[in-house]
Scaffold this motif. Sequence first.
Motif, PDB file in Angstrom:
ATOM      1  N   SER A 157       0.824  -1.205   0.000  1.00 20.98           N
ATOM      2  CA  SER A 157       0.000   0.000   0.000  1.00 20.98           C
ATOM      3  C   SER A 157       0.861   1.259   0.000  1.00 20.98           C
ATOM      4  O   SER A 157       0.561   2.228  -0.707  1.00 20.98           O
ATOM      5  N   LEU A 158       1.920   1.267   0.801  1.00 21.05           N
ATOM      6  CA  LEU A 158       2.775   2.444   0.868  1.00 21.05           C
ATOM      7  C   LEU A 158       3.395   2.772  -0.490  1.00 21.05           C
ATOM      8  O   LEU A 158       3.566   3.944  -0.833  1.00 21.05           O
ATOM      9  N   GLN A 159       3.707   1.747  -1.260  1.00 14.35           N
ATOM     10  CA  GLN A 159       4.343   1.967  -2.552  1.00 14.35           C
ATOM     11  C   GLN A 159       3.353   2.396  -3.638  1.00 14.35           C
ATOM     12  O   GLN A 159       3.751   3.010  -4.627  1.00 14.35           O
ATOM     13  N   ARG A 160       2.081   2.113  -3.448  1.00 12.20           N
ATOM     14  CA  ARG A 160       1.116   2.349  -4.522  1.00 12.20           C
ATOM     15  C   ARG A 160       0.064   3.402  -4.226  1.00 12.20           C
ATOM     16  O   ARG A 160      -0.559   3.914  -5.148  1.00 12.20           O
ATOM     17  N   LEU A 161      -0.131   3.732  -2.966  1.00 11.78           N
ATOM     18  CA  LEU A 161      -1.094   4.777  -2.632  1.00 11.78           C
ATOM     19  C   LEU A 161      -0.553   6.149  -3.012  1.00 11.78           C
ATOM     20  O   LEU A 161       0.663   6.381  -3.017  1.00 11.78           O
ATOM     21  N   ASP A 162      -1.463   7.048  -3.342  1.00 10.06           N
ATOM     22  CA  ASP A 162      -1.083   8.445  -3.489  1.00 10.06           C
ATOM     23  C   ASP A 162      -0.422   8.900  -2.193  1.00 10.06           C
ATOM     24  O   ASP A 162      -0.828   8.490  -1.097  1.00 10.06           O
ATOM     25  N   GLN A 163       0.584   9.751  -2.296  1.00  8.61           N
ATOM     26  CA  GLN A 163       1.375  10.085  -1.105  1.00  8.61           C
ATOM     27  C   GLN A 163       0.549  10.728  -0.003  1.00  8.61           C
ATOM     28  O   GLN A 163       0.809  10.503   1.183  1.00  8.61           O
ATOM     29  N   SER A 164      -0.463  11.512  -0.360  1.00  6.96           N
ATOM     30  CA  SER A 164      -1.292  12.127   0.682  1.00  6.96           C
ATOM     31  C   SER A 164      -2.054  11.066   1.458  1.00  6.96           C
ATOM     32  O   SER A 164      -2.159  11.130   2.690  1.00  6.96           O
ATOM     33  N   LEU A 165      -2.560  10.045   0.755  1.00  2.41           N
ATOM     34  CA  LEU A 165      -3.271   8.957   1.425  1.00  2.41           C
ATOM     35  C   LEU A 165      -2.299   8.032   2.141  1.00  2.41           C
ATOM     36  O   LEU A 165      -2.569   7.564   3.249  1.00  2.41           O
ATOM     37  N   GLY A 166      -1.164   7.778   1.490  1.00  3.85           N
ATOM     38  CA  GLY A 166      -0.165   6.901   2.097  1.00  3.85           C
ATOM     39  C   GLY A 166       0.380   7.485   3.385  1.00  3.85           C
ATOM     40  O   GLY A 166       0.566   6.765   4.372  1.00  3.85           O
ATOM     41  N   PHE A 167       0.631   8.789   3.370  1.00  9.61           N
ATOM     42  CA  PHE A 167       1.156   9.432   4.578  1.00  9.61           C
ATOM     43  C   PHE A 167       0.129   9.376   5.708  1.00  9.61           C
ATOM     44  O   PHE A 167       0.475   9.111   6.866  1.00  9.61           O
ATOM     45  N   LYS A 168      -1.141   9.622   5.387  1.00  8.38           N
ATOM     46  CA  LYS A 168      -2.183   9.587   6.412  1.00  8.38           C
ATOM     47  C   LYS A 168      -2.278   8.198   7.045  1.00  8.38           C
ATOM     48  O   LYS A 168      -2.398   8.061   8.266  1.00  8.38           O
ATOM     49  N   ARG A 169      -2.187   7.166   6.204  1.00  6.18           N
ATOM     50  CA  ARG A 169      -2.264   5.799   6.713  1.00  6.18           C
ATOM     51  C   ARG A 169      -1.044   5.478   7.581  1.00  6.18           C
ATOM     52  O   ARG A 169      -1.164   4.912   8.670  1.00  6.18           O
ATOM     53  N   PHE A 170       0.128   5.857   7.092  1.00  2.00           N
ATOM     54  CA  PHE A 170       1.354   5.589   7.849  1.00  2.00           C
ATOM     55  C   PHE A 170       1.361   6.355   9.167  1.00  2.00           C
ATOM     56  O   PHE A 170       1.736   5.810  10.213  1.00  2.00           O
ATOM     57  N   GLU A 171       0.960   7.617   9.135  1.00  2.00           N
ATOM     58  CA  GLU A 171       0.979   8.449  10.346  1.00  2.00           C
ATOM     59  C   GLU A 171       0.112   7.838  11.437  1.00  2.00           C
ATOM     60  O   GLU A 171       0.482   7.841  12.614  1.00  2.00           O
ATOM     61  N   GLN A 172      -1.041   7.306  11.059  1.00  2.00           N
ATOM     62  CA  GLN A 172      -1.929   6.672  12.029  1.00  2.00           C
ATOM     63  C   GLN A 172      -1.246   5.481  12.697  1.00  2.00           C
ATOM     64  O   GLN A 172      -1.294   5.323  13.921  1.00  2.00           O
ATOM     65  N   LYS A 173      -0.603   4.642  11.885  1.00  2.00           N
ATOM     66  CA  LYS A 173       0.067   3.459  12.428  1.00  2.00           C
ATOM     67  C   LYS A 173       1.303   3.851  13.240  1.00  2.00           C
ATOM     68  O   LYS A 173       1.632   3.188  14.236  1.00  2.00           O
ATOM     69  N   TYR A 174       1.952   4.908  12.833  1.00  2.00           N
ATOM     70  CA  TYR A 174       3.136   5.388  13.554  1.00  2.00           C
ATOM     71  C   TYR A 174       2.743   5.900  14.939  1.00  2.00           C
ATOM     72  O   TYR A 174       3.418   5.621  15.934  1.00  2.00           O
TER      73      TYR A 174
END
Length: 222
Positions: A157-174
């Motif tokens: 997901s991190l490699q294929r999501l748009d960066q705005s969506l990818g960052f939001k998803r990663f930030e939540q897990k972080y």
Amino acid sequence: MNNPKPVAALVANLNPENMPSLQVAQPVKVDANTKQVINDLFDRLKGLYPAWKQAWPTDVELRAAKLEWLAEFMRAGIRQLEQIQHGVRMAAKDRSAFAPSPGVFVSWCFAPEAFGLPDAERAYKQALRNTHPSQTGHCTWAHPAVYHASVAAGWYSLQRLDQSLGFKRFEQKYLEQCQKLGRGEVLSPSPVAALPEHAGPRTPEVGRAALAMLRKTVAGGK
């Protein structure tokens, strides 16, 4: 009259056992020390946010908000003085004139910087780099929290999501990993990058032998 104590000093005396839960239908009793802590904290928030009355327009609502914040601290598992201090520092940097919600303030208490970790943006950039297929077995992680957040977010997901969506998803897990650290949990280590294979000695003799082998291979292919 005694000089008022700094908020940070008072927060050190926060006792989770004295924090009331809003789920209890009985009259809430708050000990004098905890009451002083929360009152001083709110005085500081009033000084930081000129429009604080938008959130707490009356004394009744202000008292209810103080109980809500105490309960939120307990639910979130805030136990360390440094976490509260960091929340106050983050509030001081906030450009909004309006007071934050208790949930937002708690998220500031668990911000990565409070644990000496890279901020979410830098951690996300490392996650993008390290989850690329070309980095398999060769990447290093700044902290296990960055690695586990990347795993939870999904490498694909991190490699294929748009960066705005990818960052939001990663930030939540972080943030979830930071909350674990705040609760005293120990994260399992992140994988260690494989060491490069030993190439052997490099001498003129080795070079000449390799060149001779290459010439022999080329000649045999004609």
